[in-house]
Design a protein around this motif. Structure first.
Motif, short mmCIF file in Angstrom:
data_model
loop_
_atom_site.label_atom_id
_atom_site.label_comp_id
_atom_site.label_asym_id
_atom_site.label_seq_id
_atom_site.Cartn_x
_atom_site.Cartn_y
_atom_site.Cartn_z
N ARG A 109 0.83 -1.19 0.00
CA ARG A 109 0.00 0.00 0.00
C ARG A 109 0.87 1.25 0.00
N GLY A 110 0.45 2.27 -0.76
CA GLY A 110 1.21 3.50 -0.80
C GLY A 110 0.57 4.57 -1.66
N HIS A 111 -0.13 4.16 -2.72
CA HIS A 111 -0.80 5.11 -3.59
C HIS A 111 -2.16 5.50 -3.01
N GLN A 112 -2.50 6.78 -3.13
CA GLN A 112 -3.77 7.27 -2.63
C GLN A 112 -4.90 7.05 -3.63
N LEU A 113 -4.57 7.03 -4.90
CA LEU A 113 -5.56 6.84 -5.96
C LEU A 113 -5.23 5.57 -6.74
N PRO A 114 -6.10 5.14 -7.67
CA PRO A 114 -5.91 3.86 -8.35
C PRO A 114 -4.54 3.71 -9.01
N VAL A 115 -3.94 2.54 -8.81
CA VAL A 115 -2.69 2.20 -9.49
C VAL A 115 -3.02 1.99 -10.97
N THR A 116 -2.28 2.65 -11.84
CA THR A 116 -2.57 2.60 -13.27
C THR A 116 -1.57 1.75 -14.05
N CYS A 117 -0.32 1.64 -13.56
CA CYS A 117 0.69 0.92 -14.31
C CYS A 117 1.82 0.51 -13.39
N LEU A 118 2.55 -0.52 -13.80
CA LEU A 118 3.71 -0.96 -13.04
C LEU A 118 4.64 -1.75 -13.95
N VAL A 119 5.90 -1.84 -13.55
CA VAL A 119 6.87 -2.69 -14.22
C VAL A 119 7.73 -3.36 -13.16
N ILE A 120 8.39 -4.45 -13.55
CA ILE A 120 9.31 -5.17 -12.69
C ILE A 120 10.70 -5.02 -13.26
N SER A 121 11.69 -4.78 -12.42
CA SER A 121 13.06 -4.65 -12.90
C SER A 121 13.51 -5.97 -13.53
N PRO A 122 14.44 -5.92 -14.49
CA PRO A 122 14.85 -7.15 -15.19
C PRO A 122 15.40 -8.23 -14.28
N ASP A 123 15.95 -7.84 -13.12
CA ASP A 123 16.47 -8.85 -12.19
C ASP A 123 15.42 -9.33 -11.19
N ASP A 124 14.17 -8.89 -11.35
CA ASP A 124 13.05 -9.30 -10.50
C ASP A 124 13.18 -8.84 -9.05
N ARG A 125 14.02 -7.88 -8.78
CA ARG A 125 14.22 -7.44 -7.39
C ARG A 125 13.33 -6.28 -6.99
N PHE A 126 12.90 -5.47 -7.96
CA PHE A 126 12.17 -4.25 -7.63
C PHE A 126 10.93 -4.10 -8.50
N ILE A 127 9.95 -3.38 -7.96
CA ILE A 127 8.73 -3.03 -8.70
C ILE A 127 8.64 -1.51 -8.73
N PHE A 128 8.33 -0.96 -9.90
CA PHE A 128 8.06 0.47 -10.04
C PHE A 128 6.57 0.60 -10.36
N SER A 129 5.91 1.55 -9.73
CA SER A 129 4.48 1.70 -9.95
C SER A 129 4.11 3.17 -10.03
N ALA A 130 2.95 3.44 -10.58
CA ALA A 130 2.44 4.82 -10.69
C ALA A 130 0.93 4.78 -10.63
N SER A 131 0.34 5.96 -10.42
CA SER A 131 -1.11 5.98 -10.24
C SER A 131 -1.70 7.31 -10.70
N LYS A 132 -3.00 7.44 -10.47
CA LYS A 132 -3.69 8.67 -10.82
C LYS A 132 -3.36 9.83 -9.89
N ASP A 133 -2.65 9.55 -8.79
CA ASP A 133 -2.30 10.64 -7.89
C ASP A 133 -1.06 11.41 -8.35
N GLY A 134 -0.49 11.00 -9.49
CA GLY A 134 0.62 11.74 -10.06
C GLY A 134 1.97 11.38 -9.47
N SER A 135 1.99 10.59 -8.42
CA SER A 135 3.29 10.23 -7.84
C SER A 135 3.80 8.95 -8.49
N VAL A 136 5.10 8.86 -8.62
CA VAL A 136 5.73 7.65 -9.11
C VAL A 136 6.51 7.06 -7.96
#
Length: 448
Positions: A109-136
């Motif tokens: 949990r961390g985004h205040q508004l709906p999560v719109t997209c995400l990717v996983i790093s090529p080494d599977d260690r990290f997730i990047f996500s973004a949402s309608k709240d404008g924060s990445v």
């Protein structure tokens, strides 16, 4: 293509002035020629690869084990559309996946508004996500611990030059195959490039005239493809902060985009009803038809096949040399009651475990579905339902295939048609267990 070869077998049995005694090899050759007439134009490399796969399929069907001739088994080819290094052709990797345990799903949990997209790093260690709240939430969600390592705050519209983050809804993102660059696109026409290690914003690309709805790095390069509601695809060189070219063809907003190693990309064209394959060097495109509604998401499975989903509830499986779907599952997530009418649940996200037979689809039907591509990509076979409440706006398999990540929201990433109040705006990590367990036989959706 193997299935088409069988369907076209009758075309090679006729006589004529040049007729010769029939033989198994002659029959196979004529069946291949008849099938080839139904295909769209192919390059010589594509043809060699297709014929090699046909030959391998025939060996499997007849239980033969003799070696394949070298000429027919050219399973490593140069980049099909000219420029670029050679890449291996991908043979389907069948997987046995056991039903996921709902208790093992981890929620971030961390985004205040709906999560719109995400990717996983090529080494599977990290997730990047973004949402309608404008924060990445960038550098990064750590997969193992679930810790949030970095948050890039957004700002008000028009303040992008003064603030580090986006100032409007982030709709899409992509990560380069070396894990160096992250690209994010928003509803205010901007593409931002980030250093994944430091969370530092490196550059802003401008040029689209409407919301940026799809991004993908070409595998093995820093070439970036972007798609927009302005109905065009743009090509960028991220390493040099340079614009390259613009491609036109869609008649409605583009809703999704994907690419792999070849110098091409695929797009879903919303309500123009088409999926398109863009051949970048030739500045040409192939057009595919099959869905009846707005095509909202798309992903390549390998260099020859892709999967797409639409708001008519259908999931389509495509071969890049056929203009119609190889398989189509209608009402893939069932039906819903909306304003007194029965209509299918929209397909809001699709994902493919690269070079395997495993797919995942998402909607707001309270579950993510896993599918198996069977019969040589001629059939979509439902496997398991994973309970998740809310709009599934993004799905990604880890590179190793040991977990699936879903981005959830109370609303669809592209609009506010419905709201699932009980949903949590969150990221779910779903462990996938390999094994020889036999899948049950759920009632299959209406498919053809």
């Amino acid at each position: 293509a193997g299935g088409d070869a069988g369907a076209g077998g009758g075309a090679g049995t006729g006589g004529g002035a040049d007729a010769c005694p029939r033989s198994p090899s002659l029959g196979r050759r004529r069946r291949r020629e008849a099938a080839a007439e139904e295909e769209v134009d192919e390059t010589p490399q594509e043809k060699r690869l297709r014929l090699a796969k046909l030959y391998l399929e025939e060996l499997r069907q007849h239980g033969e084990s003799r070696p394949v001739p070298v000429e027919g088994a050219m399973l490593r080819c140069s980049c099909v559309w000219g420029r670029g290094r050679g890449s291996p052709a991908h043979i389907l990797l069948p997987l046995q996946v056991q039903p996921p345990d709902p208790a093992s799903i981890r929620v971030l949990r961390g985004h205040q508004l709906p999560v719109t997209c995400l990717v996983i790093s090529p080494d599977d260690r990290f997730i990047f996500s973004a949402s309608k709240d404008g924060s990445v939430i960038k550098c990064k969600w750590e997969v193992e611990s679930g810790k949030k390592l970095c948050v890039v705050p957004g700002g008000k519209k028009g303040t992008e030059e003064r603030h580090l983050g986006h100032a409007s809804h982030v709709l899409c993102m992509a990560i380069s195959s070396d894990g160096k660059y992250l690209a994010t696109g928003d509803s205010n026409k901007l593409i931002m490039i980030w250093d994944t290690a430091t969370c530092k914003r490196l550059h802003i690309f401008t040029g689209h005239h409407d919301a940026v709805s799809g991004l993908s790095f070409r595998k093995g390069t820093h070439e970036l493809y972007s798609a927009s509601h302005d109905r065009c695809v743009k090509v960028w060189n991220v390493a040099e902060n340079a614009y390259v070219e613009t491609l036109f063809g869609h008649q409605d907003v583009i809703t999704g985009l994907d690419s792999l190693s070849r110098e091409c990309c695929v797009t879903s064209g919303g309500r123009d009803g088409t999926v398109r394959l863009w051949k970048i060097p030739e500045e040409s495109q192939l057009v595919f038809y099959g869905h009846q509604g707005s095509i909202d998401c798309i992903q390549l499975i390998n260099e020859e096949h892709m999967v797409s989903g639409a708001d008519d509830g259908s999931v389509a499986l495509w071969g890049l040399t056929k203009k119609k779907p190889l398989a189509l599952a209608r009402q893939a997530h069932g039906m819903q009651e909306a304003q007194g009418l029965q209509q299918p649940y929209w397909i809001s996200a699709v994902a493919a475990l690269r070079n395997s037979d495993l797919l995942a689809t998402g909607s707001h039907s309270a579950s993510v579905k896993l599918w198996k591509c069977s019969e040589g990509f001629r059939k979509l076979e439902p496997l398991w339902d994973i309970p998740l409440v809310g709009f599934v706006n993004s799905l990604k398999f880890s590179a190793a295939g040991d977990f699936l990540v879903a981005g959830l929201g109370q609303e669809h990433r592209l609009g506010r048609w419905w709201r699932v109040k009980e949903a949590k705006n969150s990221i779910c990590i779903i462990p996938l267990r390999r094994g020889g367990g036999t899948a049950p036989s759920p009632k299959a959706p209406d498919s053809s």
